[in-house]
Design a protein around this motif. Sequence first.
Motif, PDB file in Angstrom:
ATOM      1  N   ILE A  61       5.408  -0.684  76.464  1.00  0.00           N
ATOM      2  CA  ILE A  61       5.377  -1.207  75.093  1.00  0.00           C
ATOM      3  C   ILE A  61       6.556  -0.600  74.347  1.00  0.00           C
ATOM      4  N   GLU A  62       7.372  -1.453  73.751  1.00  0.00           N
ATOM      5  CA  GLU A  62       8.501  -0.977  72.953  1.00  0.00           C
ATOM      6  C   GLU A  62       8.022  -0.650  71.546  1.00  0.00           C
ATOM      7  N   ILE A  63       8.621   0.392  70.966  1.00  0.00           N
ATOM      8  CA  ILE A  63       8.287   0.779  69.591  1.00  0.00           C
ATOM      9  C   ILE A  63       9.554   0.655  68.743  1.00  0.00           C
ATOM     10  N   PRO A  64       9.818  -0.544  68.219  1.00  0.00           N
ATOM     11  CA  PRO A  64      11.022  -0.745  67.403  1.00  0.00           C
ATOM     12  C   PRO A  64      10.855  -0.145  66.000  1.00  0.00           C
ATOM     13  N   GLN A  65      11.970   0.014  65.311  1.00  0.00           N
ATOM     14  CA  GLN A  65      11.957   0.572  63.952  1.00  0.00           C
ATOM     15  C   GLN A  65      11.026  -0.219  63.030  1.00  0.00           C
ATOM     16  N   GLU A  66      10.988  -1.529  63.176  1.00  0.00           N
ATOM     17  CA  GLU A  66      10.125  -2.354  62.327  1.00  0.00           C
ATOM     18  C   GLU A  66       8.659  -1.950  62.476  1.00  0.00           C
ATOM     19  N   ARG A  67       8.216  -1.700  63.697  1.00  0.00           N
ATOM     20  CA  ARG A  67       6.825  -1.295  63.933  1.00  0.00           C
ATOM     21  C   ARG A  67       6.551   0.077  63.316  1.00  0.00           C
ATOM     22  N   ILE A  68       7.528   0.971  63.391  1.00  0.00           N
ATOM     23  CA  ILE A  68       7.393   2.291  62.780  1.00  0.00           C
ATOM     24  C   ILE A  68       7.229   2.155  61.269  1.00  0.00           C
ATOM     25  N   GLY A  69       8.018   1.277  60.667  1.00  0.00           N
ATOM     26  CA  GLY A  69       7.908   1.034  59.226  1.00  0.00           C
ATOM     27  C   GLY A  69       6.564   0.447  58.838  1.00  0.00           C
ATOM     28  N   THR A  70       6.065  -0.472  59.643  1.00  0.00           N
ATOM     29  CA  THR A  70       4.748  -1.071  59.376  1.00  0.00           C
ATOM     30  C   THR A  70       3.655  -0.012  59.462  1.00  0.00           C
ATOM     31  N   PHE A  71       3.744   0.871  60.450  1.00  0.00           N
ATOM     32  CA  PHE A  71       2.768   1.957  60.584  1.00  0.00           C
ATOM     33  C   PHE A  71       2.857   2.903  59.387  1.00  0.00           C
ATOM     34  N   ALA A  72       4.068   3.201  58.941  1.00  0.00           N
ATOM     35  CA  ALA A  72       4.254   4.060  57.762  1.00  0.00           C
ATOM     36  C   ALA A  72       3.564   3.447  56.549  1.00  0.00           C
ATOM     37  N   ASP A  73       3.725   2.138  56.366  1.00  0.00           N
ATOM     38  CA  ASP A  73       3.076   1.461  55.245  1.00  0.00           C
ATOM     39  C   ASP A  73       1.552   1.489  55.373  1.00  0.00           C
ATOM     40  N   ALA A  74       1.049   1.293  56.593  1.00  0.00           N
ATOM     41  CA  ALA A  74      -0.399   1.259  56.807  1.00  0.00           C
ATOM     42  C   ALA A  74      -1.052   2.625  56.595  1.00  0.00           C
ATOM     43  N   THR A  75      -0.304   3.708  56.854  1.00  0.00           N
ATOM     44  CA  THR A  75      -0.887   5.048  56.791  1.00  0.00           C
ATOM     45  C   THR A  75      -0.382   5.881  55.619  1.00  0.00           C
ATOM     46  N   ASP A  76       0.527   5.328  54.830  1.00  0.00           N
ATOM     47  CA  ASP A  76       1.165   6.052  53.722  1.00  0.00           C
ATOM     48  C   ASP A  76       1.885   7.311  54.191  1.00  0.00           C
ATOM     49  N   ASP A  77       2.407   7.281  55.405  1.00  0.00           N
ATOM     50  CA  ASP A  77       3.213   8.382  55.937  1.00  0.00           C
ATOM     51  C   ASP A  77       4.655   7.909  56.000  1.00  0.00           C
ATOM     52  N   TYR A 132       0.933   9.605  65.760  1.00  0.00           N
ATOM     53  CA  TYR A 132      -0.312   8.837  65.724  1.00  0.00           C
ATOM     54  C   TYR A 132      -0.088   7.354  66.028  1.00  0.00           C
ATOM     55  N   LEU A 133       1.103   6.840  65.751  1.00  0.00           N
ATOM     56  CA  LEU A 133       1.427   5.474  66.167  1.00  0.00           C
ATOM     57  C   LEU A 133       1.440   5.404  67.690  1.00  0.00           C
ATOM     58  N   THR A 134       2.131   6.339  68.308  1.00  0.00           N
ATOM     59  CA  THR A 134       2.187   6.365  69.770  1.00  0.00           C
ATOM     60  C   THR A 134       0.783   6.504  70.347  1.00  0.00           C
ATOM     61  N   LEU A 135      -0.013   7.402  69.799  1.00  0.00           N
ATOM     62  CA  LEU A 135      -1.386   7.599  70.267  1.00  0.00           C
ATOM     63  C   LEU A 135      -2.212   6.330  70.096  1.00  0.00           C
ATOM     64  N   SER A 136      -2.041   5.628  68.990  1.00  0.00           N
ATOM     65  CA  SER A 136      -2.852   4.423  68.740  1.00  0.00           C
ATOM     66  C   SER A 136      -2.603   3.328  69.776  1.00  0.00           C
ATOM     67  N   LEU A 137      -1.448   3.354  70.414  1.00  0.00           N
ATOM     68  CA  LEU A 137      -1.134   2.347  71.429  1.00  0.00           C
ATOM     69  C   LEU A 137      -1.904   2.570  72.723  1.00  0.00           C
ATOM     70  N   ILE A 138      -2.640   3.663  72.801  1.00  0.00           N
ATOM     71  CA  ILE A 138      -3.456   3.922  73.987  1.00  0.00           C
ATOM     72  C   ILE A 138      -4.474   2.791  74.190  1.00  0.00           C
ATOM     73  N   ILE A 139      -4.934   2.172  73.124  1.00  0.00           N
ATOM     74  CA  ILE A 139      -5.966   1.129  73.239  1.00  0.00           C
ATOM     75  C   ILE A 139      -5.446  -0.112  73.965  1.00  0.00           C
ATOM     76  N   PRO A 140      -4.365  -0.749  73.529  1.00  0.00           N
ATOM     77  CA  PRO A 140      -3.914  -1.918  74.308  1.00  0.00           C
ATOM     78  C   PRO A 140      -3.477  -1.548  75.720  1.00  0.00           C
ATOM     79  N   MET A 141      -2.939  -0.339  75.890  1.00  0.00           N
ATOM     80  CA  MET A 141      -2.533   0.069  77.232  1.00  0.00           C
ATOM     81  C   MET A 141      -3.752   0.359  78.106  1.00  0.00           C
TER      82      MET A 141
END
Length: 158
Positions: A30-46, A71-80
């Motif tokens: 699973i690739e983790i692009p900058q856009e996904r990191i930004g979306t996670f930041a918005d979802a978690t206020d981090d 925690y973004l990386t950890l959360s990907l454990i579910i689809p994997m």
Amino acid sequence: MENTMTTTHVATLADLTALEGQSLGTSSWIEIPQERIGTFADATDDHQWIHIDPERAKAESPFGGPIAHGYLTLSLIIPMWDEVLTVDSVTMAVNYGLNKVRFTNPVPAGGRVRLNATLKKAEELPKGGVQVTVDAQIELDGAERPAVVAEAVYRFFE
């Protein structure tokens, strides 16, 4: 690293006990692009700059650029995880928790991760079902050390 996904497939929960101590498989990348990191930041206020400001992270961060939240990386454990083990008779599965988690290697924006899982323990639950404890490594493409090591606990019900 190779892009080979391997899955363990069993018919029933009773079949899991025979797999204790064995590898369950490896998910796809699973690739983790900058856009996904930004979306996670918005979802978690981090919104720490090491995650969301590529220019500053490149100039000031010891990582040489922006990194994914642990925690973004950890959360990907579910689809994997869903790619690693299939039990035909299961009607419901729940995440029961984590006994131990360590973020051992930062994931750079654009990095790829995959799950490598080993069944540590499978035990029957008093009111039905099976609880499995899994040694999980979220591997980082091109790195010797995994990004995350965790002991995850799931409960399966038929």
